[in-house]
Write a protein that holds these residues in place. Structure first.
Motif, short mmCIF file in Angstrom:
data_model
loop_
_atom_site.label_atom_id
_atom_site.label_comp_id
_atom_site.label_asym_id
_atom_site.label_seq_id
_atom_site.Cartn_x
_atom_site.Cartn_y
_atom_site.Cartn_z
N ALA A 100 -9.99 9.61 -5.48
CA ALA A 100 -10.35 8.21 -5.18
C ALA A 100 -10.03 7.32 -6.37
O ALA A 100 -9.58 6.18 -6.20
CB ALA A 100 -11.83 8.13 -4.81
N ALA A 101 -10.25 7.82 -7.59
CA ALA A 101 -9.95 7.02 -8.78
C ALA A 101 -8.45 6.72 -8.88
O ALA A 101 -8.06 5.60 -9.22
CB ALA A 101 -10.45 7.73 -10.03
N ALA A 104 -7.64 4.03 -6.34
CA ALA A 104 -8.13 2.72 -6.76
C ALA A 104 -7.19 2.13 -7.82
O ALA A 104 -6.89 0.92 -7.78
CB ALA A 104 -9.55 2.83 -7.30
N ARG A 105 -6.74 2.95 -8.75
CA ARG A 105 -5.81 2.48 -9.77
C ARG A 105 -4.51 1.98 -9.13
O ARG A 105 -4.02 0.91 -9.46
CB ARG A 105 -5.51 3.61 -10.75
CG ARG A 105 -4.45 3.24 -11.77
CD ARG A 105 -4.08 4.43 -12.62
NE ARG A 105 -3.02 4.06 -13.56
CZ ARG A 105 -2.33 4.93 -14.27
NH1 ARG A 105 -2.59 6.22 -14.19
NH2 ARG A 105 -1.38 4.53 -15.08
N ALA A 108 -5.04 -1.32 -7.48
CA ALA A 108 -5.18 -2.40 -8.47
C ALA A 108 -3.84 -2.76 -9.09
O ALA A 108 -3.60 -3.94 -9.41
CB ALA A 108 -6.17 -1.98 -9.56
N GLY A 143 -8.67 1.28 2.02
CA GLY A 143 -8.51 0.43 0.84
C GLY A 143 -7.36 0.82 -0.07
O GLY A 143 -7.08 0.12 -1.04
N ALA A 144 -6.71 1.92 0.23
CA ALA A 144 -5.58 2.38 -0.59
C ALA A 144 -4.30 1.73 -0.10
O ALA A 144 -4.21 1.26 1.04
CB ALA A 144 -5.45 3.90 -0.50
#
Length: 191
Positions: A100-101, A104-105, A108, A143-144
């Motif tokens: 998940a990290a 998220a990166r 972003a 969200g990815a």
């Protein structure tokens, strides 16, 4: 162009020279190839890229350079989970993700797509945690950037990957060993 099927190269698994193997995959329907053989010197990778472009350009295909280092100008790149984002943004950027990290990166950073692996147990993805399966994939895609399931994906898994929210799949071993299997992946993605 965000690929629905991204063929990942590994010349060590190919039964013929890599350009010939990719040409057979293109004949079977592949239209996007990630030149991943990062162990080669940049000059050899660039020569391979030229050969692959000669195969992909006539069918409007997409060639993606593995990593940003040495990428020919104007070529999309696919970064590892640890690679820094390029100072000058290529036309398209993908990133390998395993958590998940990582996702998220990539979101972003504005990555155009990500690969998420391993989907299933596979010898080419050791050390990246347990296989996600469809439930793990579904839990992470929201969200990815558009997600391509990678690692142990077979044609019979494609429908489940799509139902879990993946935009497509990325495949290395099966295609490198037998490029004719691309037809099965294409049929599953169309189905």
């Amino acid at each position: 162009m965000i690929p629905r099927l991204l063929v990942v190269t590994d010349r060590t698994q190919a039964p013929a020279p890599l350009v010939d193997t990719v040409a057979a995959a293109v004949t079977a329907g592949a239209r996007a190839v990630w030149l991943r053989d990062r162990d080669l010197p940049v000059a050899e990778r660039a020569a391979l890229a030229a050969g692959l472009r000669a195969v992909l350009d006539p069918v409007g295909g997409l060639l993606v350079w593995g990593g940003a280092a040495g990428a020919p100008a104007g070529l999309p790149v696919h970064l590892t989970a640890a690679d820094p984002f390029p100072a000058v943004r290529p036309p398209l950027v993908g990133r390998s993700c395993h958590s998940a990290a990582d996702l998220a990166r990539a979101a972003a950073e504005g990555c155009d797509w990500v690969t998420l692996s391993p989907f299933a147990p596979t010898p080419s993805k050791p050390g990246y945690g347990p296989a996600l399966g469809t439930a793990g994939l579904a839990a992470l895609v929201r969200g990815a950037p558009p997600v391509l399931a990678l690692g142990g994906v077979r044609p019979g898994d494609v429908a489940g990957c799509l139902a879990a929210g993946a935009s497509g799949v990325a495949v290395m071993g099966p295609v490198m060993r037998d490029p004719a299997v691309v037809a099965g992946y294409c049929a599953a993605l169309a189905g």
